[in-house]
Design a protein around this motif. Structure first.
Motif, PDB file in Angstrom:
ATOM      1  N   THR A  33       0.802  -1.449   0.187  1.00 52.67           N
ATOM      2  CA  THR A  33      -0.359   0.172   0.080  1.00 52.67           C
ATOM      3  C   THR A  33       0.898   1.270  -0.186  1.00 52.67           C
ATOM      4  O   THR A  33       2.170   1.182   0.767  1.00 52.67           O
ATOM      5  N   VAL A  34       0.276   1.826  -0.938  1.00 53.47           N
ATOM      6  CA  VAL A  34       0.889   3.942  -0.945  1.00 53.47           C
ATOM      7  C   VAL A  34      -0.003   4.052   0.081  1.00 53.47           C
ATOM      8  O   VAL A  34      -1.298   4.689  -0.328  1.00 53.47           O
ATOM      9  N   VAL A  35       0.906   5.259   0.460  1.00 49.29           N
ATOM     10  CA  VAL A  35      -0.046   5.889   1.333  1.00 49.29           C
ATOM     11  C   VAL A  35       0.348   7.953   1.027  1.00 49.29           C
ATOM     12  O   VAL A  35       1.685   8.316   0.934  1.00 49.29           O
ATOM     13  N   THR A  36      -0.892   8.680   0.486  1.00 50.65           N
ATOM     14  CA  THR A  36      -0.188   9.578   0.228  1.00 50.65           C
ATOM     15  C   THR A  36      -0.621  10.386   0.625  1.00 50.65           C
ATOM     16  O   THR A  36      -1.558  10.682   1.818  1.00 50.65           O
ATOM     17  N   VAL A  37       0.063  11.602   1.216  1.00 51.58           N
ATOM     18  CA  VAL A  37      -0.035  12.352   3.042  1.00 51.58           C
ATOM     19  C   VAL A  37       1.164  14.062   1.867  1.00 51.58           C
ATOM     20  O   VAL A  37       1.001  14.199   1.254  1.00 51.58           O
ATOM     21  N   GLN A  38       0.091  14.566   3.185  1.00 55.53           N
ATOM     22  CA  GLN A  38       0.525  16.136   3.163  1.00 55.53           C
ATOM     23  C   GLN A  38       0.065  16.673   4.475  1.00 55.53           C
ATOM     24  O   GLN A  38       1.059  17.594   4.874  1.00 55.53           O
ATOM     25  N   PHE A  39      -0.838  16.958   4.529  1.00 55.65           N
ATOM     26  CA  PHE A  39      -1.803  18.071   5.818  1.00 55.65           C
ATOM     27  C   PHE A  39      -0.408  17.266   7.223  1.00 55.65           C
ATOM     28  O   PHE A  39      -1.221  15.744   7.332  1.00 55.65           O
ATOM     29  N   LEU A  40       0.650  17.334   8.027  1.00 54.91           N
ATOM     30  CA  LEU A  40       0.663  16.970   9.293  1.00 54.91           C
ATOM     31  C   LEU A  40       1.610  15.172   8.519  1.00 54.91           C
ATOM     32  O   LEU A  40       0.967  14.620   9.654  1.00 54.91           O
ATOM     33  N   ALA A  41       1.537  15.458   7.567  1.00 54.59           N
ATOM     34  CA  ALA A  41       2.461  13.713   7.475  1.00 54.59           C
ATOM     35  C   ALA A  41       2.986  13.327   8.774  1.00 54.59           C
ATOM     36  O   ALA A  41       2.737  11.535   8.727  1.00 54.59           O
ATOM     37  N   ALA A  42       3.962  13.857   8.922  1.00 54.18           N
ATOM     38  CA  ALA A  42       4.970  12.261   9.926  1.00 54.18           C
ATOM     39  C   ALA A  42       4.004  12.224  11.008  1.00 54.18           C
ATOM     40  O   ALA A  42       4.237  10.904  11.584  1.00 54.18           O
ATOM     41  N   LEU A  43       2.920  12.902  11.227  1.00 57.81           N
ATOM     42  CA  LEU A  43       2.219  12.052  12.181  1.00 57.81           C
ATOM     43  C   LEU A  43       1.690  10.579  11.747  1.00 57.81           C
ATOM     44  O   LEU A  43       1.095   9.748  12.542  1.00 57.81           O
ATOM     45  N   VAL A  44       0.888  10.669  10.728  1.00 58.54           N
ATOM     46  CA  VAL A  44       0.856   9.806   9.665  1.00 58.54           C
ATOM     47  C   VAL A  44       1.803   8.685  10.035  1.00 58.54           C
ATOM     48  O   VAL A  44       1.738   7.154   9.989  1.00 58.54           O
ATOM     49  N   ARG A  45       2.961   9.261   9.721  1.00 57.72           N
ATOM     50  CA  ARG A  45       3.748   8.239   9.280  1.00 57.72           C
ATOM     51  C   ARG A  45       4.130   7.303  10.862  1.00 57.72           C
ATOM     52  O   ARG A  45       4.656   6.402  10.625  1.00 57.72           O
ATOM     53  N   ASN A  46       4.496   8.716  11.621  1.00 58.23           N
ATOM     54  CA  ASN A  46       5.029   7.865  13.046  1.00 58.23           C
ATOM     55  C   ASN A  46       3.904   6.651  13.862  1.00 58.23           C
ATOM     56  O   ASN A  46       4.503   5.454  13.839  1.00 58.23           O
ATOM     57  N   PHE A  47       2.795   6.908  13.320  1.00 62.39           N
ATOM     58  CA  PHE A  47       2.026   6.262  13.770  1.00 62.39           C
ATOM     59  C   PHE A  47       1.705   4.729  13.034  1.00 62.39           C
ATOM     60  O   PHE A  47       1.782   4.179  13.954  1.00 62.39           O
ATOM     61  N   PHE A  48       2.177   5.149  12.252  1.00 58.63           N
ATOM     62  CA  PHE A  48       2.048   3.655  10.865  1.00 58.63           C
ATOM     63  C   PHE A  48       2.827   2.832  10.940  1.00 58.63           C
ATOM     64  O   PHE A  48       3.472   1.380   9.922  1.00 58.63           O
ATOM     65  N   GLY A  49       4.315   3.577  11.055  1.00 59.88           N
ATOM     66  CA  GLY A  49       5.559   3.266   9.980  1.00 59.88           C
ATOM     67  C   GLY A  49       5.833   2.457   8.800  1.00 59.88           C
ATOM     68  O   GLY A  49       4.571   3.344   8.128  1.00 59.88           O
ATOM     69  N   ASP A  50       6.274   1.175   8.338  1.00 62.32           N
ATOM     70  CA  ASP A  50       6.415   0.823   7.766  1.00 62.32           C
ATOM     71  C   ASP A  50       5.479   0.231   7.556  1.00 62.32           C
ATOM     72  O   ASP A  50       5.547  -1.268   7.083  1.00 62.32           O
ATOM     73  N   GLY A  51       4.008  -0.034   8.664  1.00 60.42           N
ATOM     74  CA  GLY A  51       3.196  -1.275   8.267  1.00 60.42           C
ATOM     75  C   GLY A  51       2.899  -2.614   9.138  1.00 60.42           C
ATOM     76  O   GLY A  51       1.987  -3.872   8.710  1.00 60.42           O
ATOM     77  N   ASP A  52       4.336  -2.900   9.450  1.00 62.89           N
ATOM     78  CA  ASP A  52       4.558  -3.879   9.367  1.00 62.89           C
ATOM     79  C   ASP A  52       3.852  -4.716  10.986  1.00 62.89           C
ATOM     80  O   ASP A  52       3.136  -6.322  10.797  1.00 62.89           O
TER      81      ASP A  52
END
Length: 817
Positions: A33-52
């Protein structure tokens, strides 16, 4: 709700909407899955990480500028590997059968298949009209009712062949429905619409957010809920604590490690996040509460949303469709009306009625310091993080290398928080001399005698085992002055903390003979003559507090027969409720009467204040005890000055005149009393709440010193406490408290001054209005609560009552009630 977090992270039944979407994809075999992010992108990345953790592989494509629904997918083209792909929104809750949608796509040989859903009100969505085979005939973006030709709307779920991306220009905002699809339709490309039969809700409004929660709890949408079904419709996550006497009416959800106390009532469609605390008597119905929220006793929440890390205090009410953002404080008895939005980081004052949204300003941000220092609920208002910041601010106000005394009461909370305080002080280049568990008077004594620059003591709030007080002291062991408090508050609010360089980290030490030094100096300064000859017996109640650490060595050197009770440290009951205090005082009174003791004394748990019982086994009230001890001191000294707060009955003046002493009136702030006690001519000071100052020993409130002084006075006077009490006139004084919003306090005091025109006024603290006959009324705004206090005294209770009623009406009129 999305001021400081992206909408896909908003929780539905305690999991982010986007996590529900990812779990749906996983169920249908989509693991890349590819997640497209823009607003407060770092929060989304930090929460889900690499999806492991979800068993998926997540990649992220970040937009520097918003690129639209199609442009954002084009931005991720390099990760789509030239194969068929699915597009789905991360902020719409759905359980659409994606596998069946793929079969539909393949069966029709479609270039694009658009997920459709039938909705009762299509005005806010893009309408798509299809023929009998499902081929798209027409697009219509957000129509009026006159343009509605179908109820099938675009869900934003698409299955696409890779060549579709050739239709999207890179790096520019492009929309699927508005730009790409109409162009493909005009060219005759095979676009199909799949009418889904599952659940779909576009979470775009507060109403739809609450509906999504209710639908999830009702089973209208298939979700993976974390927890077990404790009873039909009542889901409880791991670690949650629910008292058997709590009232639960499902469907509802209680998050991990949440706590629901006895007497709390949770009704249908309520959702509690992780670590939420719901106290006794609280009522919640259709309320969605995010993580780490505290809901106080008798709070009332109905049809509302409460953001994370927010505190809802005792008796507060939040009504239908109201939204409270993250990290707010709704103080006691506040009322938030229907539809009101409280933006993050706001404080609503106690008793406030909020009818309009609070966006920029706080309504009544209270000051950091109250009458007992910095006070608050354990791990709600007072946390280890707050202790670190407070101690860092205090360290910043002192010179590097200075020393600070620290101490605590017997409670576990005070012990834990003191460790945080010590660490912050050492990191701020401040040496710490830790007395560990010690009476507060001992801590004050050592602060004034160890060349220390100040002190910090932590104690359980009197009468409230759920709360803790952090007491800051100056170099004299007294509470910080108003100016020093404001200086510390400024540093704290700006968070401009000084940190030590590695070589400047300060030391922690433990004075070896703290109690012995205190005891020796106390006996050196307090007159104990006549005590051994009087052969007195007294009963002493230590209340399970830290005075038990001092009294054995102290009383052993005094020469009185002592019966002690509760002479131990009780870390599980570091304070007592009003009912428990009355019970223990009654027991003390019985022991005094049966043992024929001269009197009985009960210390508070930190040894600072005392309660007295006379030789007849009768409890002497705090106000009368102040007059009794004053009479004893003034009778022996025959002159000198006495410091008393302006709230004291004027009977004290009669006592002083009779014995040739003078009264010096002070404000009710404790630092004002200690400042007055520094005068060498002062013979006595008291606060009217069981706190006595022995000026010859120390200018601070000290229950142990007051007890020792009382022993000497009673031994020498040869009169009993009941005899002294009987010769003092009875006070005719009444008190009342009127709720007063912070914003109205200035207007209240102005109205009082205007209404008092022609009267003699005393403005030592608040406004005291003096009548021609000597009667008086005092109007005093509370410094830490949204109330105004009133006192009135006259020749009899009827006169005092009339005075009180008159000035209460003035205050209520100024408030608008």
């Amino acid at each position: 709700m999305t001021a400081n977090q992206p909408k896909p992270l908003l929780p539905v039944v305690n999991r982010p909407i986007m996590e529900h979407v990812l779990r749906l994809l996983k169920r249908h075999g989509f693991t890349e899955t590819v997640v497209t992010v823009q607003f407060l992108a770092a929060l989304v990345r930090n929460f889900f990480g690499d999806g492991d953790e979800l068993g998926m592989s997540l990649h992220y494509a970040t937009e520097e500028i918003p690129l639209g629904t199609a442009g954002s997918v084009k931005n991720a083209a390099d990760k789509l590997r030239d194969e068929r792909f699915l597009v789905i929104s991360g902020d719409a809750l759905t359980d659409i059968d994606l596998t069946d949608m793929i079969r539909f796509h393949e069966r029709n040989g479609a270039l694009v298949t658009i997920g459709l859903k039938r909705v009762p009100n299509p005005l806010e969505f893009g309408i798509i009209i299809v023929d009998e085979q499902g081929r798209v005939q027409r697009f219509l973006e957000k129509p009026t009712w006159g343009q509605v030709f179908s109820d099938t709307v675009n869900t934003g779920v698409y299955i696409m062949e890779p060549e579709v991306l050739d239709e999207v220009a890179p790096g520019t905002p492009v929309d699927w429905s508005g730009d790409v699809f109409p162009k493909l339709l005009a060219r005759g490309a095979p676009l199909y619409g799949y009418v889904a039969g599952g659940y779909w809700e576009d979470v775009g409004t507060h109403e739809s957010y609450l509906k999504a929660q209710a639908d999830a709890l009702s089973g209208r949408v298939r979700l993976d809920a974390d927890g077990f079904e404790m009873s039909p419709g009542v889901w409880v996550a791991e670690g949650a604590s629910v008292d058997p006497d709590a009232i639960l009416k499902g469907p509802l959800y209680i998050g991990g490690y949440a706590k629901v106390e006895a007497g709390a009532e949770l009704r249908e469609y309520t959702v509690l996040g992780d670590n939420v605390v719901v106290k006794e008597g609280a009522f919640l119905h259709r309320a969605v509460v995010h993580d780490n929220v505290y809901i106080g006793p008798s709070a009332h929440l109905r049809g509302c949303v409460v953001g994370k890390n927010t505190d809802i205090m005792t008796g507060a009410r939040i009504e239908e469709n109201a939204v409270v953002g993250d990290e707010c404080v709704i103080e006691a008895e506040a009322y938030v009306s229907s539809g009101v939005k409280i933006y993050p980081f706001k404080t609503i004052e106690a008793g406030a009625v909020v009818n309009t949204s609070v966006i920029w300003e706080s309504r009544g941000q209270r000051s950091l310091f109250g009458p007992r220092g910095v006070s608050g609920l354990v791990n709600v208002e007072i946390t280890p993080e707050l202790c670190v910041r407070l101690a860092s601010a205090y360290a910043t106000t002192l010179k590097k290398g200075a020393s600070v005394i620290t101490s605590r009461d017997a409670s576990r909370a005070a012990r834990a928080f003191k460790r945080a305080v010590i660490s912050a002080l050492n990191a701020g280049a401040i040496n710490v001399l830790d007395l560990e568990a010690a009476p507060l008077p001992v801590a004050r004594f050592h602060t004034s005698n160890e060349s220390a620059s100040g002190g910090i003591a932590l104690r359980t709030t009197p009468g409230d085992p759920q709360s803790v007080d952090i007491v800051f002291m100056d170099e004299n062991g007294a509470d910080l002055s108003q100016n020093a408090q404001r200086k510390l508050e400024r540093v704290f609010s700006r968070q401009e903390f000084r940190r030590a360089f590695p070589g400047e980290i300060a030391e922690l030490s433990f004075p070896a003979r703290a109690v012995e030094d205190y005891t020796r100096e106390l006996l050196r300064w307090v007159d104990m003559s006549g005590v051994r000859d009087a052969e007195m017996k007294v009963v002493v109640d230590c209340a399970g507090g830290t005075s038990a650490l001092v009294l054995p060595s102290l009383l052993g050197r005094v020469g009185v027969d002592v019966l002690t009770v509760n002479n131990r440290l009780d870390e599980f009951s570091p304070t007592e409720t009003l009912a428990e205090r009355r019970r223990d005082l009654q027991r003390l009174a019985e022991l005094v009467g049966s043992s024929r003791a001269a009197f009985g004394v009960r210390f508070d748990p930190v040894g600072e204040r005392i309660s007295l019982v006379d030789e007849m086994g009768q409890l002497i009230s705090e106000e009368r005890a102040q007059l009794v001890v004053l009479d004893l001191v003034a009778a022996e000294r025959r002159g000198g000055r006495v410091a008393l707060p302006v709230t004291t009955t004027r009977v004290a003046e009669q006592v002083c005149r009779f014995h040739g002493a003078q009264v010096q009136w002070t404000s009710t702030a404790l630092d004002a009393l200690t400042s007055a006690a520094a005068d060498p001519e002062l013979i006595f000071a008291a606060d009217g709440r069981g706190g006595f100052i022995v000026p010859e020993f120390a200018p601070t409130v000290d229950g142990l010193a007051a007890f020792l002084r009382l022993l000497g006075l009673v031994a020498r006077t040869r009169l009993s406490l009941s005899q002294i009490d009987a010769r003092i006139p009875q006070a005719k004084m009444l008190k009342r408290t009127v709720p007063t919003p912070w914003a109205a306090k200035g207007a209240v005091m102005r109205s009082v001054v205007e209404a008092a025109d022609g009267h003699r006024l005393d403005t030592t603290d608040g406004v005291r209005v003096i009548e021609e006959d000597g009667g008086w009324a005092l109007i005093l705004p509370d410094p830490s609560e949204a109330v105004t206090h009133l006192w009135a005294e006259g020749d009899d209770l009827d006169v005092a009552q009339a005075l009180l009623e008159r000035w209460a009406r003035v205050v209520e009129h100024a408030v608008g009630t």
